[in-house]
Enzyme design. Sequence first.
Site, mmCIF file in Angstrom:
data_model
loop_
_atom_site.group_PDB
_atom_site.id
_atom_site.type_symbol
_atom_site.label_atom_id
_atom_site.label_comp_id
_atom_site.label_asym_id
_atom_site.label_seq_id
_atom_site.Cartn_x
_atom_site.Cartn_y
_atom_site.Cartn_z
ATOM 1 N N HIS A 271 9.514 1.708 -0.523
ATOM 2 C CA HIS A 271 9.769 0.725 -1.576
ATOM 3 C C HIS A 271 9.532 1.412 -2.913
ATOM 4 O O HIS A 271 8.397 1.746 -3.251
ATOM 5 C CB HIS A 271 8.818 -0.467 -1.403
ATOM 6 C CG HIS A 271 8.934 -1.504 -2.479
ATOM 7 N ND1 HIS A 271 9.654 -2.659 -2.315
ATOM 8 C CD2 HIS A 271 8.414 -1.551 -3.735
ATOM 9 C CE1 HIS A 271 9.569 -3.378 -3.425
ATOM 10 N NE2 HIS A 271 8.823 -2.736 -4.297
ATOM 11 N N CYS B 235 6.252 -5.782 -10.953
ATOM 12 C CA CYS B 235 5.045 -6.462 -10.481
ATOM 13 C C CYS B 235 4.269 -7.031 -11.661
ATOM 14 O O CYS B 235 3.947 -6.295 -12.596
ATOM 15 C CB CYS B 235 4.162 -5.485 -9.703
ATOM 16 S SG CYS B 235 2.583 -6.197 -9.176
#
Length: 307
Positions: free
Chosen positions: A204, A237
């Site tokens: 990822h 994030c």
Amino acid sequence: MSSVVLRDVTLRDGLQLTGRLLPTDRKVALVRTLLAAGVPELEIGSLARADVVPPLADTLDVVAALTPEELDRCWVWVATPRHVQRAVAAGARNVQYCFSVSDAHNNANVGRDTAVSLDAMPDAVAAAREAGGRIQLCLATAFTCPFDGPVDPGRVVEIVADPRTAGSCDVVVCDTLGQAVPSEVGALVSRVAAVAGGRRIAFHGHDTWGQGVANALAAVAAGATLLDGALGGLGGCPFAPGASGNTACEDLLFALRPDWVTPGVLANLVTVSEDLLDELGEPNRSRAAQGVRSRAAAFPWTAGPRA
């Protein structure tokens, strides 16, 4: 590289920082559009606290709207055994149990030390298995932490080799900040693969420093067979200062050329991405999408400007 699987994470990681919310029915429609286009796997949401990540508050509603056959190809992000129970009760088949290698980021992200998340994983595995589902081990901040800096690769390897994580079907290695370079990615993925016990290795990546595709290819060369990406490079994030969007699906697909991707399929995905990003008011960070829209008519992968 036709054996490498792309997982689209637009509806989870991609939506975490968007200012505009995507309605539930629009999410369900996007899931079906991507599955119909041939995208092998999707990440469709998260059980993170709704007050902290509002764009993902309706994840269980999305799960409930999908068929069992669709859910077989979809993943839901979880951080606790209770999350797993709630996800599978709604119909989810696959969950991604995520915690950070770095204590500082794990506390910011899920409110506990890494050791606490690791201790709880066997219960999470049991909850998934009791429902007949699958569970991944997902390791955030596997390379760098926004608070503590570089992460010891040995710690990542220790967690993967820990018996408490053995019930997972896959290991997801995350460059959460997009600060890794290909040599680091290749070295760590190779070490993880050596102790993973046959589990599928996923990578990822984020494209913060422009290394997203290069890092993904390095991961594949080292043994990864699943790559995460988001349409148009959307995402980031909320608990990782300095991180930008995910590596764009369009860029990964153009580089990998899996069997199901033709120039027409890629052009269709670019259109889907453009419509979504316009709806959200977000920029398109995909370089391949720019290429598809070029006027280089002699190159089969171009489709020209939109009508």
